[in-house]
Scaffold this motif. Sequence first.
Motif, PDB file in Angstrom:
ATOM      1  N   HIS A 189      -4.091  17.969 -10.938  1.00  0.00           N
ATOM      2  CA  HIS A 189      -3.400  17.161  -9.934  1.00  0.00           C
ATOM      3  C   HIS A 189      -4.378  16.336  -9.108  1.00  0.00           C
ATOM      4  CE1 HIS A 189      -1.038  16.409  -6.183  1.00  0.00           C
ATOM      5  NE2 HIS A 189      -0.090  16.195  -7.059  1.00  0.00           N
ATOM      6  N   ARG A 190      -5.617  16.778  -8.997  1.00  0.00           N
ATOM      7  CA  ARG A 190      -6.620  16.004  -8.263  1.00  0.00           C
ATOM      8  C   ARG A 190      -6.799  14.627  -8.884  1.00  0.00           C
ATOM      9  NH1 ARG A 190     -11.873  19.262  -8.865  1.00  0.00           N
ATOM     10  NH2 ARG A 190     -11.156  19.008 -11.012  1.00  0.00           N
ATOM     11  N   GLN A 191      -6.779  14.572 -10.230  1.00  0.00           N
ATOM     12  CA  GLN A 191      -6.942  13.292 -10.910  1.00  0.00           C
ATOM     13  C   GLN A 191      -5.748  12.375 -10.656  1.00  0.00           C
ATOM     14  OE1 GLN A 191      -9.707  12.490 -12.258  1.00  0.00           O
ATOM     15  NE2 GLN A 191     -10.664  14.502 -12.277  1.00  0.00           N
ATOM     16  N   ILE A 192      -4.560  12.947 -10.584  1.00  0.00           N
ATOM     17  CA  ILE A 192      -3.357  12.144 -10.309  1.00  0.00           C
ATOM     18  C   ILE A 192      -3.463  11.507  -8.935  1.00  0.00           C
ATOM     19  CG2 ILE A 192      -0.863  12.264  -9.938  1.00  0.00           C
ATOM     20  CD1 ILE A 192      -0.755  14.463 -12.029  1.00  0.00           C
ATOM     21  N   VAL A 193      -3.916  12.299  -7.949  1.00  0.00           N
ATOM     22  CA  VAL A 193      -4.061  11.763  -6.590  1.00  0.00           C
ATOM     23  C   VAL A 193      -5.099  10.657  -6.559  1.00  0.00           C
ATOM     24  CG1 VAL A 193      -4.775  12.338  -4.239  1.00  0.00           C
ATOM     25  CG2 VAL A 193      -3.307  13.908  -5.505  1.00  0.00           C
ATOM     26  N   ARG A 194      -6.236  10.885  -7.239  1.00  0.00           N
ATOM     27  CA  ARG A 194      -7.286   9.863  -7.232  1.00  0.00           C
ATOM     28  C   ARG A 194      -6.825   8.584  -7.914  1.00  0.00           C
ATOM     29  NH1 ARG A 194     -11.668  14.294  -9.307  1.00  0.00           N
ATOM     30  NH2 ARG A 194     -11.850  15.478  -7.357  1.00  0.00           N
ATOM     31  N   GLN A 195      -6.116   8.728  -9.039  1.00  0.00           N
ATOM     32  CA  GLN A 195      -5.644   7.546  -9.762  1.00  0.00           C
ATOM     33  C   GLN A 195      -4.637   6.750  -8.939  1.00  0.00           C
ATOM     34  OE1 GLN A 195      -4.211   9.184 -13.459  1.00  0.00           O
ATOM     35  NE2 GLN A 195      -6.256   9.823 -14.103  1.00  0.00           N
ATOM     36  N   ARG A 196      -3.865   7.459  -8.109  1.00  0.00           N
ATOM     37  CA  ARG A 196      -2.894   6.776  -7.247  1.00  0.00           C
ATOM     38  C   ARG A 196      -3.586   5.769  -6.340  1.00  0.00           C
ATOM     39  NH1 ARG A 196      -0.956   4.193  -3.966  1.00  0.00           N
ATOM     40  NH2 ARG A 196       0.757   4.576  -2.506  1.00  0.00           N
ATOM     41  N   PHE A 197      -4.817   6.054  -5.956  1.00  0.00           N
ATOM     42  CA  PHE A 197      -5.520   5.175  -5.018  1.00  0.00           C
ATOM     43  C   PHE A 197      -6.642   4.385  -5.676  1.00  0.00           C
ATOM     44  CE2 PHE A 197      -3.724   8.669  -2.529  1.00  0.00           C
ATOM     45  CZ  PHE A 197      -2.957   7.949  -1.628  1.00  0.00           C
ATOM     46  N   ASP A 198      -6.765   4.486  -7.010  1.00  0.00           N
ATOM     47  CA  ASP A 198      -7.802   3.734  -7.702  1.00  0.00           C
ATOM     48  C   ASP A 198      -7.450   2.258  -7.869  1.00  0.00           C
ATOM     49  OD1 ASP A 198      -9.734   5.613  -7.921  1.00  0.00           O
ATOM     50  OD2 ASP A 198      -9.223   6.252  -9.951  1.00  0.00           O
ATOM     51  N   SER A 199      -6.160   1.959  -7.862  1.00  0.00           N
ATOM     52  CA  SER A 199      -5.751   0.555  -7.992  1.00  0.00           C
ATOM     53  C   SER A 199      -5.039   0.122  -6.718  1.00  0.00           C
ATOM     54  CB  SER A 199      -4.808   0.389  -9.194  1.00  0.00           C
ATOM     55  OG  SER A 199      -3.668   1.204  -9.052  1.00  0.00           O
ATOM     56  N   ALA A 200      -5.618  -0.835  -6.035  1.00  0.00           N
ATOM     57  CA  ALA A 200      -5.045  -1.354  -4.794  1.00  0.00           C
ATOM     58  C   ALA A 200      -5.010  -2.876  -4.900  1.00  0.00           C
ATOM     59  CB  ALA A 200      -5.867  -0.904  -3.593  1.00  0.00           C
ATOM     60  N   ASP A 201      -3.978  -3.381  -5.540  1.00  0.00           N
ATOM     61  CA  ASP A 201      -3.845  -4.822  -5.780  1.00  0.00           C
ATOM     62  C   ASP A 201      -2.808  -5.380  -4.822  1.00  0.00           C
ATOM     63  OD1 ASP A 201      -4.045  -7.318  -6.814  1.00  0.00           O
ATOM     64  OD2 ASP A 201      -2.876  -6.910  -8.630  1.00  0.00           O
ATOM     65  N   PHE A 202      -3.276  -5.782  -3.646  1.00  0.00           N
ATOM     66  CA  PHE A 202      -2.362  -6.255  -2.612  1.00  0.00           C
ATOM     67  C   PHE A 202      -2.124  -7.760  -2.752  1.00  0.00           C
ATOM     68  CE2 PHE A 202      -4.889  -2.797  -0.570  1.00  0.00           C
ATOM     69  CZ  PHE A 202      -3.886  -1.849  -0.542  1.00  0.00           C
ATOM     70  N   PRO A 203      -0.882  -8.209  -2.573  1.00  0.00           N
ATOM     71  CA  PRO A 203      -0.621  -9.657  -2.562  1.00  0.00           C
ATOM     72  C   PRO A 203      -1.186 -10.311  -1.301  1.00  0.00           C
ATOM     73  CG  PRO A 203       1.369  -8.431  -2.019  1.00  0.00           C
ATOM     74  CD  PRO A 203       0.340  -7.416  -2.393  1.00  0.00           C
ATOM     75  N   ILE A 204      -1.274 -11.623  -1.341  1.00  0.00           N
ATOM     76  CA  ILE A 204      -1.827 -12.405  -0.233  1.00  0.00           C
ATOM     77  C   ILE A 204      -0.678 -13.062   0.535  1.00  0.00           C
ATOM     78  CG2 ILE A 204      -3.421 -14.266   0.404  1.00  0.00           C
ATOM     79  CD1 ILE A 204      -4.766 -11.867  -0.922  1.00  0.00           C
ATOM     80  N   GLU A 205      -0.812 -13.084   1.867  1.00  0.00           N
ATOM     81  CA  GLU A 205       0.151 -13.832   2.693  1.00  0.00           C
ATOM     82  C   GLU A 205      -0.610 -14.784   3.601  1.00  0.00           C
ATOM     83  OE1 GLU A 205       2.480 -11.495   5.342  1.00  0.00           O
ATOM     84  OE2 GLU A 205       0.866 -10.096   5.810  1.00  0.00           O
ATOM     85  N   ALA A 206       0.129 -15.704   4.217  1.00  0.00           N
ATOM     86  CA  ALA A 206      -0.508 -16.757   5.012  1.00  0.00           C
ATOM     87  C   ALA A 206      -1.383 -16.188   6.116  1.00  0.00           C
ATOM     88  CB  ALA A 206       0.563 -17.677   5.602  1.00  0.00           C
ATOM     89  N   ARG A 207      -0.913 -15.129   6.761  1.00  0.00           N
ATOM     90  CA  ARG A 207      -1.724 -14.456   7.788  1.00  0.00           C
ATOM     91  C   ARG A 207      -1.616 -12.952   7.540  1.00  0.00           C
ATOM     92  NH1 ARG A 207      -4.668 -15.502  12.010  1.00  0.00           N
ATOM     93  NH2 ARG A 207      -4.723 -14.172  13.870  1.00  0.00           N
ATOM     94  N   GLY A 208      -2.707 -12.401   7.050  1.00  0.00           N
ATOM     95  CA  GLY A 208      -2.686 -10.987   6.696  1.00  0.00           C
ATOM     96  C   GLY A 208      -3.977 -10.304   7.084  1.00  0.00           C
TER      97      GLY A 208
END
Length: 255
Positions: free
Chosen positions: A163-182
């Motif tokens: 389960h440790r690997q599942i938790v780490r993988q959950r936070f390994d990809s952080a692809d946030f969209p861009i907004e005009a003011r963020g």
Amino acid sequence: MDLHRSRVGCVIGLVLLPFGLCTVLSGLDDSTFRLISGLVVGALMLLGGVAGIVEAVRPFRFHISFEGVTVRTAELNRLLPWEEIEHLILYQPPPVLSEKRMPSPLLLLVPAATSALDVPLTHRSPLDDRPCVVLLEVHDVREKTDQVADALARYGGSRFIDHRQIVRQRFDSADFPIEARGYDRDAVDALVQKGREALRSEDHLLRLATKVQVERALLELPLVAHGYYRTQVDAFLRDLSAALARFEEGDEEPG
């Protein structure tokens, strides 16, 4: 592969016994107050020493093989064939903010529907909330957590879930969209990287300190033109904070 009981309890017990005896004897010729306090403190140390030694010498066996897991503890004394095991889950509870050390990783057994396991299922699977039982507290054995995980993966195949690997993988990809003011992208990326490193660590203080940084960042992240989408970053950081550490059961996290 055989796991071996940790010697820590026995060592602590052997240290506490003579100290407890000396504390009791040293108070015999003093005032009534010192006599009573010496007897109380010494008795507690003696009890702690005896308890540590008794725990260390209790029957214990944990053998992992292609046939299954052979367990001898206070609750179980038999081979658990892989056919009786739906999942073995290695779960690392997040540290509690009020405690001084990391909780032990737990090996949770989710029995198969056909299993004849006759012990109470006192816990819940972190995967799907199914009833399960704690088969092992990993800090009770001499082998490192990763050694235990490697052996279970080698012999248990898909029945073993780290389960440790599942938790780490959950936070390994952080692809946030861009907004005009963020949110400032560099600041968010640096914070997320710190969180990932802390999640991989068993350093209690590092995880707590990183949780504090994440909580503070939720209030202080700078805003810039063409930054990360704030709503998604906030949700991600709240989940990251919860994974790093938790408050006492029943207490509410500050919003």
